[in-house]
Write a protein that holds these residues in place. Sequence first.
Motif, PDB file in Angstrom:
ATOM      1  N   TYR A  79       4.466  -6.238  10.941  1.00 53.33           N
ATOM      2  CA  TYR A  79       5.075  -5.562  12.132  1.00 53.33           C
ATOM      3  C   TYR A  79       3.837  -4.226  11.916  1.00 53.33           C
ATOM      4  O   TYR A  79       3.350  -3.640  12.731  1.00 53.33           O
ATOM      5  N   GLN A  80       3.646  -3.548  10.658  1.00 56.84           N
ATOM      6  CA  GLN A  80       2.521  -3.190   9.772  1.00 56.84           C
ATOM      7  C   GLN A  80       1.464  -2.761  10.670  1.00 56.84           C
ATOM      8  O   GLN A  80       0.820  -2.478  11.002  1.00 56.84           O
ATOM      9  N   ILE A 110      -2.304   0.613   5.192  1.00 59.30           N
ATOM     10  CA  ILE A 110      -1.758  -0.730   5.208  1.00 59.30           C
ATOM     11  C   ILE A 110      -2.132  -1.487   3.880  1.00 59.30           C
ATOM     12  O   ILE A 110      -1.232  -2.557   3.769  1.00 59.30           O
ATOM     13  N   GLN A 158       5.787  -6.274   7.232  1.00 65.00           N
ATOM     14  CA  GLN A 158       4.353  -5.655   6.716  1.00 65.00           C
ATOM     15  C   GLN A 158       3.836  -6.390   7.919  1.00 65.00           C
ATOM     16  O   GLN A 158       2.788  -6.364   8.187  1.00 65.00           O
ATOM     17  N   SER A 198       0.265  -0.511   1.014  1.00 67.73           N
ATOM     18  CA  SER A 198       1.421  -1.337   1.001  1.00 67.73           C
ATOM     19  C   SER A 198       1.335  -3.324   1.038  1.00 67.73           C
ATOM     20  O   SER A 198       2.420  -4.089   0.440  1.00 67.73           O
ATOM     21  N   SER A 252       0.811  -2.875  14.495  1.00 71.43           N
ATOM     22  CA  SER A 252       0.858  -1.671  15.465  1.00 71.43           C
ATOM     23  C   SER A 252      -0.689  -0.496  14.828  1.00 71.43           C
ATOM     24  O   SER A 252      -1.119   0.180  15.838  1.00 71.43           O
TER      25      SER A 252
END
Length: 307
Positions: A161-162, A195, A159, A198, A165
């Motif tokens: 890292y998303q 995102i 999560q 998620s 990014s």
Amino acid sequence: MAGGNLTTVMEFILLGFSNLPNFQGFLSCVFLIIYMSILIGNGLIILLTKVSRVLHTPMYFFLGNFSFLEICYTSVTLPNMLTNLWTQGRNISFLACAIQLCFLLILGGTECLLLAVMAYDHYIAICKPLYYPAIMNHKVCVQLVVGSWTTGIPVMIGQTYQIFSLSFCDSNELNHVFCDIPPLLKLACSDTFVIELSVYVVAVLFVIIPFILIIRSYVKIIITIFKLPSHAGKYKAFSTCSSHLIVVVLFFGSAITTYLRPKSNNSGGTEKMLSLFYAIVTPLINPMIYSLRNKDVIYALKKLLSK
């Protein structure tokens, strides 16, 4: 320059309480007192669960782990907040922000799971007392605690890292007291739909489902309590569960409101207050709730002080 008016963000500025310039010293003293109280209160519970034979039961084994978790959870945010208030330096590097958010998510997920485990322990103790020693043996307790601490690690790292990014542009000012998901998504200039989806999925897995399991456990507990013949038994059972239930309502209430509100309803001031509530206020009052409402803890504390 990534092209046009897009700039690679190397650091963020945590605005925090910059809108209250005349209260920086006062706020730093308040937060320092709160942090020391959290360390002392939760540390005392850890000590009592280790040294007192009366508290060598699964319930207090979970409580000791929960108090240690609260110390870790608060230490992710409060020291940095205090440093910002003392130095007036609100910069936080891109990497430091990512690390702070990652630990915040991991520990937050652990807290949700551990609260669910504690509710399950209460359920077995009250609804199936004859089977309690066999079900909640030491091996099972350790497995439940280890599972609570480790289950969310890969999910929360993914999560984080998303989120980091994403492309951040226009501004690097986070209108918040620490790095958190809602203010970071506001700064993103790329599409955040996936995102956000998620985030909702992870919130359902680690917040909503444990909360539903806790409510389910307490429904069965309350039904069982009302069937008890003696008033003394009912009072003891309610007293055992009430402290945990108060913590559940406080923590899950603020966490659900923060992460599952519609984005359009999120205002900076409200986000700050909610985040302070679940990150600081709840860990502060937990030791008081569990000690003042628990005769075993009070007895262990008196015995320790008498020595």
